[in-house]
Design an enzyme around this catalytic site. Structure first.
Site, short mmCIF file in Angstrom:
data_model
loop_
_atom_site.label_atom_id
_atom_site.label_comp_id
_atom_site.label_asym_id
_atom_site.label_seq_id
_atom_site.Cartn_x
_atom_site.Cartn_y
_atom_site.Cartn_z
N ARG A 256 -9.23 -15.15 34.01
CA ARG A 256 -9.86 -15.05 35.32
C ARG A 256 -10.30 -16.44 35.78
O ARG A 256 -10.74 -17.27 34.97
CB ARG A 256 -11.08 -14.14 35.18
CG ARG A 256 -11.85 -13.85 36.45
CD ARG A 256 -11.07 -13.02 37.40
NE ARG A 256 -11.93 -12.37 38.40
CZ ARG A 256 -11.46 -11.81 39.50
NH1 ARG A 256 -10.16 -11.83 39.77
NH2 ARG A 256 -12.27 -11.22 40.34
N THR B 187 -2.41 -7.99 44.92
CA THR B 187 -2.50 -8.36 43.52
C THR B 187 -1.21 -7.82 42.96
O THR B 187 -0.51 -7.08 43.64
CB THR B 187 -3.74 -7.67 42.93
OG1 THR B 187 -4.88 -8.25 43.53
CG2 THR B 187 -3.84 -7.74 41.43
N THR C 181 -3.59 -12.16 40.07
CA THR C 181 -3.80 -12.13 41.51
C THR C 181 -4.16 -13.49 42.08
O THR C 181 -4.62 -14.38 41.35
CB THR C 181 -4.95 -11.13 41.84
OG1 THR C 181 -5.03 -10.95 43.25
CG2 THR C 181 -6.29 -11.63 41.33
N ASP D 247 -14.77 -12.73 45.33
CA ASP D 247 -15.12 -11.58 44.48
C ASP D 247 -16.53 -11.68 43.90
O ASP D 247 -17.02 -10.74 43.26
CB ASP D 247 -14.12 -11.43 43.33
CG ASP D 247 -12.87 -10.67 43.77
OD1 ASP D 247 -12.83 -10.23 44.93
OD2 ASP D 247 -11.96 -10.50 42.94
N SER E 240 -14.13 -8.67 38.42
CA SER E 240 -12.85 -8.18 38.94
C SER E 240 -12.78 -6.66 38.80
O SER E 240 -13.54 -6.05 38.04
CB SER E 240 -11.71 -8.79 38.12
OG SER E 240 -10.49 -8.20 38.45
N SER E 241 -11.84 -6.06 39.53
CA SER E 241 -11.56 -4.63 39.35
C SER E 241 -10.20 -4.41 38.70
O SER E 241 -9.76 -3.27 38.58
CB SER E 241 -11.57 -3.92 40.71
OG SER E 241 -12.84 -4.03 41.29
N GLY F 237 -4.94 -3.53 44.40
CA GLY F 237 -5.73 -2.70 45.32
C GLY F 237 -7.21 -2.97 45.35
O GLY F 237 -7.98 -2.10 45.78
N GLY F 238 -7.67 -4.13 44.89
CA GLY F 238 -9.11 -4.41 44.92
C GLY F 238 -9.87 -3.34 44.14
O GLY F 238 -9.42 -2.90 43.09
O1 DON Z 1 -9.99 -9.10 40.95
C1 DON Z 1 -10.08 -8.26 41.82
O2 DON Z 1 -10.59 -7.18 41.65
C2 DON Z 1 -9.52 -8.57 43.19
N1 DON Z 1 -9.52 -9.97 43.43
C3 DON Z 1 -8.17 -7.99 43.28
C4 DON Z 1 -7.64 -8.18 44.67
C5 DON Z 1 -6.65 -7.20 45.03
O3 DON Z 1 -6.28 -6.33 44.29
C6 DON Z 1 -6.19 -7.34 46.42
N2 DON Z 1 -5.05 -6.60 46.67
N3 DON Z 1 -4.68 -5.61 46.40
#
Ligand code: DON
Length: 559
Positions: A93, A368, A386, A410, A439-440, A460-461
């Site tokens: 990360r 991502t 990502t 984030d 992060s997720s 997907g965040g």
């Molecule tokens: O680490 C994370 O949770 C986010 N930066 C992930 C971003 C993401 O999945 C955006 N697109 N789908």
């Protein structure tokens, strides 16, 4: 690409229940957001490489062929479950630069500076991808480092036909005012827009990859590439320094391990919230009698929502970078006892509340990327990495040819401010020098009776945690195959806002009505997640893989 796959893979069949193709193989497989990158990994395995070698080849190839999210300027996580050895994870990360502080994105009155945490040079975290892949290779790879980077170097130098999806991205980015760099990203050597199916060559990126291939991690964090990164920062009000780059280290961490019935699930520990949150939700769902929650019934959705609400409340309160939060109660959060207590308090007929009823927007997107790898020895690698948003910060140096992340977004941007729109202000994830943002991302590997069952993950965040949770549940509880598990309807609830997002047209109106009567606020959204998974069937020794049908260039490649 779906058509190409059809011709390449005679074993391909269409699952009766879904439109998503499933690919079958006996020895090894890679499923990613770009078929050329999947093939790069498979070629490495065919040449004798293991799952780690293949995943490194795929990761670098995605940085060339899927630049919206595939990267060397971002970060991510790897879960590695070797067939006959201990499972582990690699945390690569991004980190906050040394000059960052908890008020980095605030004005003098303590207000968030509009979008500064997403759209500025300050939004760039110290990249981790090269360090993470290098660490994985040093510890678990079997082929020369240079060899596993070669497919990516070839793709960048010799080019590949621009896909329709990339062509559409290129049109959008050319018109965007984000930066000259991104506006010219897809130009060809004559300075003209690369056309659909024209070979798209990236000589600057090829050169950067070549240096990394020759010098390993140091090729990125020291020497000429590092110098150019710092030069870019100095010229564009960035704060990442030479020292930030030299100090960056990827970390090997123990996985989050939990069980669900006969299955064992390996996932990421903090600084990802994925593993802890999903484990807590699985623990709750394990206490449900499957006969009481038929798939996609109101009872099922209700139970999903109540599991998610609780998992995400804990996520917001407790989770952050473990190196800065040594007392995070992870063991308690994922304990079966806590799940039993919470389960007892769930009303099976009525929604509970999340302290707020305001509407907001879930953070969704396909920006991502996840890929899954299994090698002929049965070793499994699950990687999600990502740049944060699509094409990250949209900033970069033309001489280096890669895009920087905007991962600083984030962090909890305003210390102390948690509100009904989903803004979280808790302390564990406020900004500090060298801290990793929460992060997720949720790459997982599942085994049953010590044998591989599934490798899975998604972009997907915050929705990632929930889409992966539902997908693995589809397999473990509802007995779906990998393609069905991926394509099945999904919902998302993240504690705040207290709203349930469901994929439009995938829940019956009667079910939605029932859920509303129970007190749930229901809101339709587009598709959730873009899952890439592999399942292993020990009965016939066959791997089956599927790329989410929403992935325009993605595909499973096996042999
Ligand atoms: O680490 C994370 O949770 C986010 N930066 C992930 C971003 C993401 O999945 C955006 N697109 N789908």
């Amino acid at each position: 690409m779906k058509m190409i796959r059809y011709f390449l893979f005679p074993f391909l069949i269409f699952s009766s229940a879904t439109i998503c193709a499933q690919t079958y193989a006996r020895q090894g497989m890679v499923v990613s957001d770009n078929t050329l990158a999947s093939k790069a990994g498979v070629d490495i395995m065919k040449a004798g490489g293991n799952a780690i070698d293949a995943s490194i080849a795929t990761a670098f190839a995605l940085a060339v062929t899927h630049p919206a999210a595939g990267n060397i300027g971002g970060g991510g996580f790897m879960v590695y479950v070797p067939k006959n050895d201990t499972a582990t994870t690699i945390d690569f990360r991004e980190k906050a630069p040394l000059a960052a502080s908890s008020t980095l994105f605030l004005d003098k009155d303590g207000k968030l500076l509009a979008n500064k945490n997403h759209e500025s040079t300050l939004a760039i975290g110290v990249p981790g991808t090269v360090a993470g892949l290098y660490l994985a290779h040093q510890k678990y790879g079997s082929m020369p480092w240079r060899r596993v980077l070669q497919p990516a170097i070839d793709l960048a130098r010799e080019g590949f036909p621009l896909t329709w999806a990339l062509f559409k991205d290129s049109e959008r980015l050319r018109q965007s005012a984000a930066s000259d760099f991104i506006a010219s990203y897809f130009l060809n050597s004559s300075g003209k827009p690369t056309q659909f199916e024209e070979l798209w060559k990236q000589p600057a990126l090829a050169q950067t990859l070549e240096i990394i291939a020759q010098q390993g991690k140091d090729g990125f964090y020291k020497g000429v590439v590092a110098e150019k990164i710092v030069e870019f920062m100095q010229e564009n009000q960035g704060i990442i320094t030479k020292e930030d780059l030299i100090k960056y280290e990827a970390v090997e961490r123990l996985p989050i391990v939990t069980t669900f019935k006969d299955y064992t699930i390996y996932s990421m520990p903090p600084p990802s919230s994925g593993g802890v949150t999903m484990a807590a939700m699985l623990n709750l769902f394990e206490l449900v009698d499957v006969n009481d929650v038929p798939f996609n019934s109101a009872a099922y959705v209700h139970m999903l929502i109540e599991s998610m609400r609780r998992g995400f409340a804990d996520r917001a309160e407790f989770l952050g970078d473990p190196d800065f939060n040594p007392d995070m109660p992870v063991a308690r959060l994922i304990s079966k006892e806590r799940a039993a207590q919470r389960f007892a308090a769930i009303d099976i007929k009525k929604a509970s509340v999340s302290d707020s009823s305001a509407y907001g927007h879930p953070y969704d997107g396909k920006n991502t990327t996840h890929f899954s790898v299994v090698d002929p020895s049965g070793n499994a690698v699950s990687i999600t990495y990502t740049l944060e948003q699509s094409y990250g910060s949209k900033l970069g140096s033309k001489e280096l040819g890669f895009i920087f992340n905007n991962e600083m977004g984030d962090f909890n941007p305003v210390p102390g401010m948690t509100n009904s729109t989903g803004m979280i202000g808790s302390d564990p994830n406020t900004i500090a020098p060298e801290k990793r943002m929460l992060s997720s991302m949720n790459p997982v590997v599942i085994t049953k009776d010590d044998t591989l069952h599934m490798v899975m993950g998604s972009p997907g965040g915050r929705t990632i945690i929930n889409t992966v949770f539902q997908t693995v549940l589809n397999s473990m509880l509802y007995d779906m195959d990998v393609a069905e598990s991926i394509e099945a309807p999904k919902i998302h609830h993240q504690w705040l806002p207290d709203v349930t997002y469901y994929e439009k047209n995938k829940l019956s109106p009667d079910t939605i009505e029932k859920l509303k009567r129970m007190g749930h606020k229901m809101r339709p959204v587009g598709q959730l997640g873009r899952l890439m998974g592999i399942q292993y069937n020990p009965q016939n020794n066959i791997l089956s893989g599927a790329a989410d049908s929403s992935s325009p260039d993605g595909g499973a490649v096996g042999f």
